[in-house]
Write an enzyme that holds these catalytic residues in place. Structure first.
Site, PDB file in Angstrom:
ATOM      1  N   TRP A  11     -30.462  12.700  -9.354  1.00  0.00           N
ATOM      2  CA  TRP A  11     -31.232  11.637 -10.101  1.00  0.00           C
ATOM      3  C   TRP A  11     -32.684  11.441 -10.285  1.00  0.00           C
ATOM      4  CZ3 TRP A  11     -27.050   6.849 -10.026  1.00  0.00           C
ATOM      5  CH2 TRP A  11     -26.590   6.923  -9.504  1.00  0.00           C
ATOM      6  N   LYS A  12     -32.887  11.814 -10.070  1.00  0.00           N
ATOM      7  CA  LYS A  12     -34.383  11.579  -9.672  1.00  0.00           C
ATOM      8  C   LYS A  12     -35.185  10.363  -9.675  1.00  0.00           C
ATOM      9  CE  LYS A  12     -35.003  16.234 -10.781  1.00  0.00           C
ATOM     10  NZ  LYS A  12     -35.608  17.366 -11.808  1.00  0.00           N
ATOM     11  N   GLU A  97     -40.284  19.418  -7.274  1.00  0.00           N
ATOM     12  CA  GLU A  97     -41.451  18.453  -7.537  1.00  0.00           C
ATOM     13  C   GLU A  97     -41.802  17.179  -6.029  1.00  0.00           C
ATOM     14  OE1 GLU A  97     -37.480  16.316  -9.617  1.00  0.00           O
ATOM     15  OE2 GLU A  97     -38.110  17.909 -11.051  1.00  0.00           O
ATOM     16  N   GLU A 167     -34.346  26.432  -6.637  1.00  0.00           N
ATOM     17  CA  GLU A 167     -34.365  26.618  -7.880  1.00  0.00           C
ATOM     18  C   GLU A 167     -35.738  26.886  -8.189  1.00  0.00           C
ATOM     19  OE1 GLU A 167     -32.372  22.210  -8.494  1.00  0.00           O
ATOM     20  OE2 GLU A 167     -35.079  21.771  -7.905  1.00  0.00           O
ATOM     21  N   SER A 213     -31.778  23.605 -15.235  1.00  0.00           N
ATOM     22  CA  SER A 213     -30.847  23.132 -16.207  1.00  0.00           C
ATOM     23  C   SER A 213     -29.880  23.495 -16.480  1.00  0.00           C
ATOM     24  CB  SER A 213     -31.808  24.379 -17.179  1.00  0.00           C
ATOM     25  OG  SER A 213     -33.513  23.289 -17.760  1.00  0.00           O
ATOM     26  N   GLY A 234     -29.900  18.595 -12.236  1.00  0.00           N
ATOM     27  CA  GLY A 234     -30.651  16.816 -12.017  1.00  0.00           C
ATOM     28  C   GLY A 234     -30.799  16.377 -14.307  1.00  0.00           C
ATOM     29  N   GLY A 235     -30.543  15.969 -15.026  1.00  0.00           N
ATOM     30  CA  GLY A 235     -30.219  15.738 -16.296  1.00  0.00           C
ATOM     31  C   GLY A 235     -29.184  15.819 -17.192  1.00  0.00           C
TER      32      GLY A 235
END
Ligand code: 13P
Length: 253
Positions: A11-12, A97, A167, A213, A234-235
């Site tokens: 979820w970051k 990140e 990734e 992605s 992620g998104g």
């Protein structure tokens, strides 16, 4: 060798507490059995307790980072024993990140990997190349180097308790996915490194995920590949329906 796929949402730094709770209520009852796919949500630390309290049999909760030591004067940090005591099961390590913004290095990833396994957390160890490296044609060498450094002094028994996530940095949050063949080729190269370190029995058992992605509309073709054992997302993990589509796609693998 049958490897149970994993779909792990990262979820970051997204969602409020209310969003996190409505997500888990929606998803908990709907995820497939864990024998078919391991469904994991790696959430901001502040939500971990609330999520663990509500997790069902088939959903597991992970952290997005942790410190390499048991305790100490490290303001703002969280240790593996703290996560374990909270009922957390997974932890993402070495996300690009964290490497880019928080000084995480191959050396600290190695220490954290060992610390996670010692504390019975499953580390999801992230590796991946920048666009410059991909274009220079040295991806396999760079990723190989990251894997060798992450697994320094890690025994076969410990390695078996880890998960790797490949990734490519250029595919994260950009909408640019690696092609299924690109992802599979690099993942095969990673498996080959693990084979060199631990032999085929171990390297054939370690799950290696793809991340970058991954969406409901490309997950099938990625998971169809021989060596891609799931996804770190992620998104597309933020929305319950989208996350459920991904975990259900993994059941078919
Ligand atoms: P996106 O799925 O948003 O590209 O993020 C990938 C990622 O960084 C998961 O850890």
């Amino acid at each position: 060798m049958k490897r149970i796929p994993i779909i792990a949402g990262n979820w970051k730094m997204y969602k409020t507490k209310d969003d996190a709770l409505s997500f888990i209520y929606a998803v908990n009852v709907a995820v497939p059995e864990k024998e078919l796919v391991e469904s994991v949500i790696c959430a901001p630390a502040i939500f971990l307790r609330d999520l663990v309290k509500r997790e069902g049999e088939d959903l597991r909760i992970g952290a997005q980072t942790m410190h390499e030591l048991d305790e100490g004067a490290y303001t703002g940090e969280i240790s593996a024993p703290m996560l374990k005591a909270y009922g957390v099961d997974y932890v993402v390590l070495g996300h690009s990140e964290r490497r880019a913004y928080y000084n995480e290095t191959d050396e600290s990833v190695n220490k954290k990997l060992i610390q996670a396994v010692k504390n019975e957390l499953t580390p999801i160890v992230c590796v991946g190349e920048s666009l410059e490296i991909r274009e220079a044609g040295t991806t396999d060498q760079v990723v190989k180097d990251q894997v060798v450094k992450a697994y320094l002094n890690v025994s076969s028994d410990q390695a078996l308790k880890t998960v790797v996530a490949y990734e490519p940095i250029w595919a994260i949050g950009t909408g640019k996915t690696a092609t299924p063949d690109q992802a599979n080729d690099t993942i095969k190269a990673i498996r080959n490194v693990l084979k060199g370190l631990y032999g085929a029995m171990v390297s054939d058992s370690i799950r290696i995920l793809y991340g970058g992605s991954v969406k409901p509309n490309n997950v099938d073709e990625l998971l169809a590949k021989s060596d891609i054992d799931g996804a770190l997302v992620g998104g597309a993990s933020l929305d319950p329906e989208s996350f459920l589509t991904l975990v259900k796609a993994a059941v078919k693998k």
